[in-house]
Structure formats: C-alpha cells, structure tokens
Design an enzyme around this catalytic site. Structure first.
Site, PDB file in Angstrom:
ATOM      1  N   ASN A   1      51.112  55.976  48.810  1.00 39.24           N
ATOM      2  CA  ASN A   1      50.830  54.992  49.574  1.00 39.24           C
ATOM      3  C   ASN A   1      51.657  53.877  49.318  1.00 39.24           C
ATOM      4  O   ASN A   1      51.233  53.178  48.157  1.00 39.24           O
ATOM      5  CB  ASN A   1      49.203  54.704  49.586  1.00 39.24           C
ATOM      6  CG  ASN A   1      48.797  53.415  50.138  1.00 39.24           C
ATOM      7  OD1 ASN A   1      49.542  53.119  51.068  1.00 39.24           O
ATOM      8  ND2 ASN A   1      47.765  53.080  50.008  1.00 39.24           N
TER       9      ASN A   1
ATOM     10  N   SER B   1      45.543  53.481  39.901  1.00 34.34           N
ATOM     11  CA  SER B   1      46.331  53.391  38.634  1.00 34.34           C
ATOM     12  C   SER B   1      46.910  54.827  38.135  1.00 34.34           C
ATOM     13  O   SER B   1      47.139  54.941  36.984  1.00 34.34           O
ATOM     14  CB  SER B   1      45.723  52.701  37.576  1.00 34.34           C
ATOM     15  OG  SER B   1      45.519  51.173  38.279  1.00 34.34           O
TER      16      SER B   1
ATOM     17  N   GLU C   1      38.859  56.741  45.495  1.00 28.85           N
ATOM     18  CA  GLU C   1      39.618  55.742  44.761  1.00 28.85           C
ATOM     19  C   GLU C   1      38.558  54.508  44.233  1.00 28.85           C
ATOM     20  O   GLU C   1      38.235  53.548  45.404  1.00 28.85           O
ATOM     21  CB  GLU C   1      40.662  54.976  45.792  1.00 28.85           C
ATOM     22  CG  GLU C   1      41.776  56.016  46.487  1.00 28.85           C
ATOM     23  CD  GLU C   1      42.845  55.293  46.884  1.00 28.85           C
ATOM     24  OE1 GLU C   1      43.987  55.630  46.386  1.00 28.85           O
ATOM     25  OE2 GLU C   1      42.786  54.643  47.703  1.00 28.85           O
TER      26      GLU C   1
ATOM     27  N   GLU D   1      41.412  48.789  50.694  1.00 22.66           N
ATOM     28  CA  GLU D   1      42.065  47.347  51.164  1.00 22.66           C
ATOM     29  C   GLU D   1      41.805  46.984  52.603  1.00 22.66           C
ATOM     30  O   GLU D   1      41.575  45.813  52.878  1.00 22.66           O
ATOM     31  CB  GLU D   1      43.547  47.401  50.891  1.00 22.66           C
ATOM     32  CG  GLU D   1      43.850  47.244  49.467  1.00 22.66           C
ATOM     33  CD  GLU D   1      45.009  47.955  49.009  1.00 22.66           C
ATOM     34  OE1 GLU D   1      45.973  48.364  49.656  1.00 22.66           O
ATOM     35  OE2 GLU D   1      45.113  48.272  47.649  1.00 22.66           O
TER      36      GLU D   1
ATOM     37  N   LYS E   1      51.632  50.952  50.603  1.00 20.06           N
ATOM     38  CA  LYS E   1      51.029  49.736  51.090  1.00 20.06           C
ATOM     39  C   LYS E   1      52.027  48.832  51.707  1.00 20.06           C
ATOM     40  O   LYS E   1      53.066  49.286  52.503  1.00 20.06           O
ATOM     41  CB  LYS E   1      50.488  49.159  49.797  1.00 20.06           C
ATOM     42  CG  LYS E   1      49.537  50.194  49.051  1.00 20.06           C
ATOM     43  CD  LYS E   1      48.686  49.433  47.984  1.00 20.06           C
ATOM     44  CE  LYS E   1      47.636  50.524  47.269  1.00 20.06           C
ATOM     45  NZ  LYS E   1      46.797  50.203  46.362  1.00 20.06           N
TER      46      LYS E   1
ATOM     47  N   HIS F   1      41.037  52.850  53.769  1.00 25.16           N
ATOM     48  CA  HIS F   1      41.241  52.590  52.415  1.00 25.16           C
ATOM     49  C   HIS F   1      40.654  51.342  52.006  1.00 25.16           C
ATOM     50  O   HIS F   1      40.322  50.456  52.824  1.00 25.16           O
ATOM     51  CB  HIS F   1      43.179  52.255  52.479  1.00 25.16           C
ATOM     52  CG  HIS F   1      43.348  51.888  51.027  1.00 25.16           C
ATOM     53  ND1 HIS F   1      43.414  50.764  50.446  1.00 25.16           N
ATOM     54  CD2 HIS F   1      43.858  52.863  50.133  1.00 25.16           C
ATOM     55  CE1 HIS F   1      43.977  50.943  49.158  1.00 25.16           C
ATOM     56  NE2 HIS F   1      44.536  52.030  48.901  1.00 25.16           N
TER      57      HIS F   1
ATOM     58  N   GLY G   1      45.489  49.473  41.458  1.00 23.80           N
ATOM     59  CA  GLY G   1      46.497  48.419  41.089  1.00 23.80           C
ATOM     60  C   GLY G   1      45.913  47.663  39.906  1.00 23.80           C
ATOM     61  O   GLY G   1      46.685  46.571  39.621  1.00 23.80           O
TER      62      GLY G   1
HETATM   63  P1  13P Z   1      47.465  52.117  42.603  1.00 28.89           P
HETATM   64  O1  13P Z   1      48.146  53.588  42.446  1.00 28.89           O
HETATM   65  O2  13P Z   1      48.685  51.005  42.654  1.00 28.89           O
HETATM   66  O3  13P Z   1      46.498  51.628  41.470  1.00 28.89           O
HETATM   67  O4  13P Z   1      47.059  52.154  44.267  1.00 28.89           O
HETATM   68  C1  13P Z   1      46.176  53.145  44.392  1.00 28.89           C
HETATM   69  C2  13P Z   1      46.050  53.229  45.915  1.00 28.89           C
HETATM   70  O5  13P Z   1      45.216  52.188  46.542  1.00 28.89           O
HETATM   71  C3  13P Z   1      46.348  54.396  46.694  1.00 28.89           C
HETATM   72  O6  13P Z   1      45.848  54.169  47.777  1.00 28.89           O
END
Ligand code: 13P
Length: 255
Positions: free
Chosen positions: A10, A212, A166, A98, A12, A96, A172
C-alpha cells in the site's frame, strides 16, 4: 486445501511517476515465489493506477486504495468500482484505518463500499484493527468483532475478501505487533468467521497482517498458523525489501 499467501504493497499518498516505474520494473524482473504460492498486489495512488496497470507483468496485480460505493455521479475527487474495473484492476482496499480516522469513514459507509466492490465483480482487501487505547483497555477483540459485524450482511461472497488486520498503533510507527499478538488477533478473526459465517469460510479466508512489516520482521510473522500474508506500507516503497517480504510466503493449510 491451502490458503495461498497474499502480500500487498500500500503506497498510500507516496511516489512519483519515476519512483513507481522504478519499483515496478524491479519487481517485474525479481524472482518471486510462484503464483500458486503467493498473490502479489501493489496499490499506488489513484492517479498512478493506470500507469502501474500498464507496467506490471501479469504475475503482479494492482489495487486501488479506496473507491466510492456509488456507481457514478457528483462525488468530486472519488473513483468508482466501474472505473477500477474499466482499467483492469481486480482488487480494492476498503476500510483502511486512515480512511476511517482521517477521513471519518463510518462502518456503514465502509460496508456499502465492500458490497459495491464485490457486486461489481472485484475483490476487497478489508482492513480492520484496534487503536492503542482499545488494546490497553482489553477491547481488541470487541473492536475487531464490531468491525467484522458491520460488513457481515454486505459480503455475498467471502472468496472475494482478504481481511487485513492492521492494529492502528503499529501502522507507520515502527512498532510491529509481536508474532503472538498478531497470531492471537488472526485466530480470533478466524473464530469469529467460524461462528458468524461458516467453518469453511473461516478455513479458507486469508487474514493478513499490516503495521510496520519490514524485511527483517516478516519471516517470524509469516510462520504463525493464522497469518496468511501482509499489507505493507513503508517497506513496499523499497522494492528490494518488498521482494524480501513477498519471498517469505508461507501458505497454510485451511483444514
Ligand atoms: P506501514 O507498513 O508503513 O506501517 O503501514 C501499514 C499499512 O497501513 C498498510 O496498509
């Protein structure tokens, strides 16, 4: 029966035409485990979906990071399932954290999107996960159950769903869930599916971990019985790391 491993990247809101071309050309020439062993998906920002779709070899699939539940209309800034299908995509990430947190998407809206994607003939990477405060107050399973319940009647066909667990505190942050924490949550998700859908769906549905994930922690996580892959953020932007993560593919028996 075996659950094929599943690794998604992803991106983002990251990348440029040039960086995405570089990542994808690296991936196109990398030696990946076979299609029977692992599904490989990349998900660039929507403006680069067509570019990515045109670049990847057929071994790699492209996913949208989001889409709207309506087929068309006055929804400035949005893309539809039909548009994703029009350019040949097979997957859409929905729910997601976010989208839930930053853009205020409700369980109800997410459920509509899940239904729209599946009804439109595409498949969903459906994201769930608890906040740090939920975990600290012992509510992890309650939150997961509630997020799953919200889509229960919107999923006509579970073969078109991959569940991405997640935990928000791991996204992140560099703080990855321990293999045991991830395994416990995945096992709970599978038991929820068994109680609320069917034992067959619980055995067959891929449950992947995100938060992560890196080239150095993926091997340990991949060994857990109920971890069927990863949804990778930051590390998916480093082609060599993403290839390492894909290469830990460890399909599990669905029995
Ligand atoms: P990170 O791997 O950067 O922590 O992000 C995970 C994520 O949100 C994947 O959708």
């Amino acid at each position: 029966m075996t659950r094929r491993f599943f690794v998604g990247g992803n991106y983002k809101m990251n990348g440029t035409k040039e960086s995405i071309q570089n990542i994808l050309s690296h991936m196109n020439t990398a030696t990946l485990p076979s299609q029977e062993v692992v599904d490989v998906i990349v998900s660039p920002p929507s403006i680069y979906l067509t570019l990515a779709q045109g670049l990847v070899n057929p071994r790699i699939k492209v996913a949208a990071q989001n889409c709207h539940s309506n087929a068309s209309g006055a929804f400035t800034g949005e893309i539809s399932v039909g548009m994703c299908k029009d350019i040949g995509l097979e997957w859409v990430i929905i729910g997601h954290s976010e989208r839930r947190k930053v853009f205020g998407e409700s369980d109800e809206f997410i459920a509509k999107k899940v239904k729209a994607v599946i009804d439109g003939g595409l498949s969903v990477i459906f994201c769930i996960g608890e906040q740090l405060s939920d975990r600290q107050s012992g509510k992890t399973n309650d939150v997961i159950a509630q997020q799953l319940s919200a889509v229960l009647t919107s999923v006509p066909n579970w073969t078109r769903v991959v569940i991405a667990y997640e935990p928000v505190w791991a996204i992140g942050t560099g703080v990855v869930a321990t293999p045991q924490q991830a395994q416990d949550a995945h096992k709970f998700i599978r038991s929820w599916l068994s109680s609320n859908v069917s034992a067959a769906v619980a055995g067959d549905t891929r449950v992947i971990y995100g938060g992560s994930v890196s080239a150095s922690n993926c091997a340990e996580l991949s060994k857990e019985t109920d971890i069927d892959g990863f949804l990778v953020g930051g590390a998916s932007l480093v082609a060599a790391d993403f290839v390492t993560i894909v290469s830990t593919a460890h399909p599990k028996s669905s029995l």
